[in-house]
Design a protein around this motif. Structure first.
Motif, short mmCIF file in Angstrom:
data_model
loop_
_atom_site.label_atom_id
_atom_site.label_comp_id
_atom_site.label_asym_id
_atom_site.label_seq_id
_atom_site.Cartn_x
_atom_site.Cartn_y
_atom_site.Cartn_z
N MET A 38 0.87 -1.18 0.00
CA MET A 38 0.00 0.00 0.00
C MET A 38 0.89 1.22 0.00
SD MET A 38 -3.00 -0.46 2.80
CE MET A 38 -4.12 -1.85 2.80
N GLU A 93 -2.68 5.40 1.28
CA GLU A 93 -3.72 4.37 1.42
C GLU A 93 -3.74 3.81 2.85
OE1 GLU A 93 -4.17 1.71 -2.54
OE2 GLU A 93 -2.12 1.98 -1.85
N ASN A 148 -6.66 4.04 5.68
CA ASN A 148 -7.14 2.81 6.34
C ASN A 148 -7.14 2.96 7.85
OD1 ASN A 148 -7.81 1.02 4.41
ND2 ASN A 148 -6.21 -0.47 4.91
#
Lengths: 314, 427
Positions: free
Chosen positions: B408, B412, B416
């Motif tokens: 990732m 990202e 999250n």
């Protein structure tokens, strides 16, 4: 060619003329319950009751400390629609099952075949191959496994791979190998199955000109198929519930980068690390259902490939 | 209290149900040996702390022949999980070591005893009131701090000196730190230090250096996905350059010094809490030095004195008085203080602190000197983290794993994390 060489049945021993008087039915049942009671009690208190509570909890939000809050189906909908890590754990588990179960069964069968034809030292090798099944489930072996596959560990030194447990692409394989290595139980069952196959069948096949490979495919596999099926069902159910190897190999984290986050590891994480017991319970119930469905599917397919010797008599 | 009973029952049943799936749960009961009161006392720590704790407990048992103490300890991660399970099942140990992060959750979950009830045996008069307050939740004293700690950059002094890279100094900034990591990697051929992207604690120091905080006053998230993206971009870049430890090393970090790159001889430095850094003495034979954590670019210090460990008593204990006696002994007994030294930070009892400070030896003295070098320069500690933080610490490391294994982007992963953190803090 006649088949009259079968000896005629000899007279059966007669039943004693005076059979001992049977106790009344109720009394016998009472005794049965007395002997069953420890098991029944255990089943109720340790299995059925917790299961009922966990079913209830799966519809609640429960953080272990405050009383459970009823949330209906929210845990289930969240699991299926909002939780990418849940799906990652599903994929990881299925991958694991697909790698570990066939490998384990193949190895068990190969070793069982080798053992069957062995003349000497059979007992020793049988025990030696069975030992990992006894030891392997323990945490200590799993920790040794971690050390072996860690960077600077044995495998790293031999193959220069830099340690499998630290590489997302390899860690799950290390976990699967730990399971594969414990092929002792299916092996013993295979061995028992192999010894049941009548030698005449091989002789007949040899007379017909079948080589070893042909004999294996046309005699061993069909005759062994019930045992193979039994092992397949059992090992698949177990593989879906894999926990200890993944837990130990990833030091309780399902890492690296969630690559060993199998279903039960994520369940554990939700329940005991993040304190979402309701969610964890819901996950446990989904797992139970999935295992049920997979088993049912296996039974369904078995009709087309499992051969029972008794069928031939019909 | 029927509500309470249902809860304990549910917890036990839930634990049992999950055990059925997971296997491997061990049980422990309240055994009573020879008419003695048996106390269970658990803590987390390293073997050095364990040895000294055992000695102190032995002395306590000698002074109180009618009490026997069963001790057990584990690494922080393991301890945290085990304690949560025990507490949920109504089977928390009589005396337990707690972290700042656990107090809110455990106090509001009725796991901890209100210590005011044991005032007669548990003396707190010689503890700084401000420090004592950190163990209060909604006006009740649920736990007593055992010491204070602060974070440190700990380094292999021989290797760093030989490399010729300028040594860390008071007031160095995060860019200075990054430069040092790069230079060390270049000169020594191994990473300068641990990749700090995994550590929520290090992130907090970095945030505070910019005047921000992990949590707002009302227990919400105190930073944005942008802040976290920036931090992870910073650490990820250093990792890609080889200036800090590779993902394979970072993923093994679990709070124990044995699993750090420095402890394994694979890096020159680490960032850790000061008290457990004593564990490095056995792992880095050429010697270690404690340096301050880097400050913000404008010199704002990010590190703070944190009440490092607390002691609490289980609300379900049958031996509240004896448990209080044990805590009183560990905190206020001079002989115990001498044995324990600074393994859990500098003693909180002020008289004892003043008396023992000059007598501290070896690493205890190092920690004491390190802490006193900050006297008056650090900002106030944040208030106790909200309940959800307990799980988020693990989430933080997991999400960073995705970054360091390049699955990732920092952005990202940060988004999250922020999403999960918000959900966690709301529930």
């Amino acid at each position: 060619m006649t088949t009259t060489d079968i000896p005629a049945p000899t007279a059966r021993p007669k039943r004693p003329a005076t059979a001992p008087k049977r106790r009344p039915k109720r009394e016998r049942e009472g005794a049965a319950w007395v002997f069953l009671s420890p098991w029944v009690l255990g089943a109720i208190v340790l299995t059925l009751l917790p299961m009922a509570v966990s079913l209830y909890l799966s519809f609640t939000d429960y953080n272990l400390f405050d009383p459970p809050q009823w949330v209906g189906l929210r845990n289930y909908t969240q699991m299926f629609t909002e939780d990418p890590r849940y799906w990652r754990s599903v994929v990881t588990t299925v991958t694991y099952v697909v790698i570990a179960v066939p490998l384990q069964l193949a190895l068990a069968l190969v070793v069982a075949l080798a053992l069957k034809s062995m003349k000497r030292g059979k007992a020793f090798y049988r025990s030696a191959f069975y030992a990992p099944s006894l030891l392997g489930a323990s945490m200590s072996i799993a920790l040794v496994w971690r050390a072996v596959f860690n960077d600077g560990g044995t495998v790293d030194n031999l193959l220069g791979t830099g340690g499998w447990v630290n590489k997302p692409g390899w860690a799950l394989l290390a976990v699967a190998l730990l399971t594969v290595w414990q092929f002792g139980a299916p092996m013993v069952i295979f061995l028992a199955g192999l010894q049941q196959i009548p030698a005449e069948l091989y002789e007949a096949a040899a007379v017909d000109g079948a080589g070893k490979w042909r004999q294996f495919l046309s005699v061993t596999v069909p005759m062994l198929s019930p045992v193979l099926f039994f092992n397949l069902v059992l090992q698949t159910i177990q593989a879906f519930q894999v926990f200890t190897p993944a837990f130990a190999v990833s030091a309780g984290k399902g890492g690296p980068a969630d690559s060993t986050l199998v279903y039960t590891m994520y369940l554990y994480d939700r329940g005991f690390v993040a304190s979402h017991m309701g969610y964890a319970s819901a996950m446990a119930w989904v797992l139970l259902l999935v295992i049920g469905v997979v088993t049912a599917v296996l039974f369904r397919t078995s009709r087309s490939w499992v051969f029972y010797a008794s069928e031939g008599d019909r | 209290m029927p509500g309470h009973r249902t809860k304990g029952f549910c917890a036990t049943a839930a634990a049992l149900a999950l055990c059925a799936v997971l296997a491997g749960c061990g049980g422990s009961g309240d055994s009573v040996g020879g008419g003695k009161v048996v106390l269970r006392y658990t803590w987390w720590g390293n073997p050095d702390r364990a040895e000294r704790t055992e000695q102190a407990v032995a002395l306590f048992e000698k002074q109180h022949p009618d009490i026997s103490v069963q001790t057990s300890f584990a690494g922080y991660d393991t301890y945290k999980q085990k304690l949560a399970t025990q507490a949920a099942g109504g089977d928390a140990p009589d005396v337990m070591q707690l972290d700042y992060r656990q107090i809110d959750q455990y106090a509001s979950g009725d796991v901890l005893l209100d210590l005011a009830k044991q005032k007669a045996v548990l003396r707190t008069s010689e503890i700084d009131p401000g420090l004592l307050d950190t163990g209060r939740v909604e006006g009740k004293q649920y736990a007593i701090p055992q010491g204070r700690g602060t974070e440190t950059v700990v380094y292999d002094v021989k290797t760093w000196k030989e490399s010729g890279v300028p040594l860390p100094r008071q007031g160095w900034t995060w860019s200075d730190w990054a430069d040092a990591m790069r230079a060390l990697a270049k000169k020594t051929g191994k990473p300068g230090g641990t990749d700090l992207g995994w550590s929520e604690d290090a992130f907090e120091v970095w945030l505070r250096g910019q005047g921000k905080a992990l949590y707002t006053k009302d227990g919400g998230l105190g930073f944005t996905a942008d802040d976290l993206t920036q931090w992870w971009t910073f650490t990820d870049k250093l990792r890609r350059e080889g200036a800090v430890s590779p993902a394979e090393q970072t993923t093994q970090l679990d709070g124990t010094v044995e699993n750090t790159p420095l402890g394994r001889g694979k890096a020159v430095s680490d960032a850790n809490w000061d008290a457990p850094a004593s564990g490095f003495l056995a792992l880095v034979p050429s010697g270690i030095v404690l340096a301050p954590m880097p400050s913000g670019e404008d010199g704002t210090p990010g590190q703070y004195f944190k009440p490092s460990m607390f002691l609490g008593i289980s609300a379900n204990t049958g031996h509240a008085k004896e448990a209080a006696q044990l805590i009183d002994f560990l905190l206020n007994d001079k002989e115990a203080a001498r044995i324990l030294g600074a393994t859990r930070g500098i003693p909180v009892n002020e008289t004892i602190r003043e008396e023992t400070e000059p007598q501290l030896k070896d690493f205890d003295k190092t920690v004491a000197d390190y802490q006193s070098s900050f006297e008056g320069t650090l900002k106030d500690p944040p208030q106790a983290p909200p309940s959800g933080d307990n799980a988020l610490q693990t989430t933080f490391q997991r999400d960073y794993d995705q970054v360091s294994y390049e699955r990732m982007s920092p952005r990202e992963a940060a988004e999250n994390y922020v999403t999960e953190a918000k959900a966690e803090l709301r529930s």
